[in-house]
Design a protein around this motif. Sequence first.
Motif, PDB file in Angstrom:
ATOM      1  N   ASN A  23      -3.748  -0.661  -2.673  1.00 59.20           N
ATOM      2  CA  ASN A  23      -4.271   0.156  -2.918  1.00 59.20           C
ATOM      3  C   ASN A  23      -5.302   0.434  -3.789  1.00 59.20           C
ATOM      4  N   GLU A  69      -0.527   5.665  -6.779  1.00 66.70           N
ATOM      5  CA  GLU A  69      -0.182   4.477  -6.062  1.00 66.70           C
ATOM      6  C   GLU A  69      -0.324   3.099  -6.695  1.00 66.70           C
ATOM      7  N   ARG A  70      -1.908   3.065  -7.706  1.00 61.21           N
ATOM      8  CA  ARG A  70      -1.715   1.471  -8.089  1.00 61.21           C
ATOM      9  C   ARG A  70      -1.388   2.049  -9.239  1.00 61.21           C
ATOM     10  N   ASN A 117      -8.882   0.010  -1.564  1.00 66.69           N
ATOM     11  CA  ASN A 117      -8.611   0.121  -0.023  1.00 66.69           C
ATOM     12  C   ASN A 117      -9.528  -0.400   1.144  1.00 66.69           C
ATOM     13  N   TYR A 142       0.633  -1.257  -0.041  1.00 69.09           N
ATOM     14  CA  TYR A 142      -0.090   0.000   0.059  1.00 69.09           C
ATOM     15  C   TYR A 142       1.115   0.934   0.301  1.00 69.09           C
ATOM     16  N   LYS A 143       0.578   2.128  -1.443  1.00 66.55           N
ATOM     17  CA  LYS A 143       1.608   2.904  -1.260  1.00 66.55           C
ATOM     18  C   LYS A 143       3.334   2.970  -0.958  1.00 66.55           C
ATOM     19  N   ASN A 194       0.027   1.533   6.498  1.00 63.37           N
ATOM     20  CA  ASN A 194      -0.948   1.212   6.248  1.00 63.37           C
ATOM     21  C   ASN A 194      -2.776   0.903   7.257  1.00 63.37           C
TER      22      ASN A 194
END
Length: 211
Positions: free
Chosen positions: A44, A50-51, A75, A14-15, A211
Amino acid sequence: MRNAPLVSVIIPTYKGAEESLSRAIDSVLNQTYQNIEVIVVDDNDPGTEERRRTEMIMERYSDNNRVLYVKHERNRNAAAARNTGFDNCNGDYICFLDDDDIFEPTKVAHQVAYLEEHPEYDAVYCGRFQDGKTITYSKTGDLSEEILCMSFTPCTSSIMIRRDPYIILGGFDEQYRRHQDFEFLLRFFERFSIGAIELPLFTVKGNGIDN
């Protein structure tokens, strides 16, 4: 040891920064123990930068049949990502790796050997390198007191667990946005027992992302 059991390594992301995610994946693919599958779960939101960035990172592994890339439809948090990884894995033994940590090259080999030799334990944890320090612990069995007193907690990336206990426990509780590992382990210790390897077998690197 029986014929090398399959180990699934679940990496929620995530990110995550490009350097840290690829570093984490490569640390698994470069293990001395080779019967491994890697499940990367992208938590994401679709359509985000980010994705897109994560998709670009994962493209370099598209031809590697040991790497599976799974995308969440939105998310959902790290607990859900770990459960999604489990739902898509086939391993006899399950490991988790945060996308900003790395496995030392012999981590999986040591932990598989330990669980094969110690059927009385349902999981095993190991030590770690963090902030220039080596952190190890030797207690086996029930670490509930350590968790509740915050004196020691096996990091999620340190644990290898047998498949059946994870199923029995229903995985991580997805209602928890933080400290999912504490909650999972406290439920684990009500019914199961953990072994210990005092060697530091993974490294906490960190990328400054929660996250």
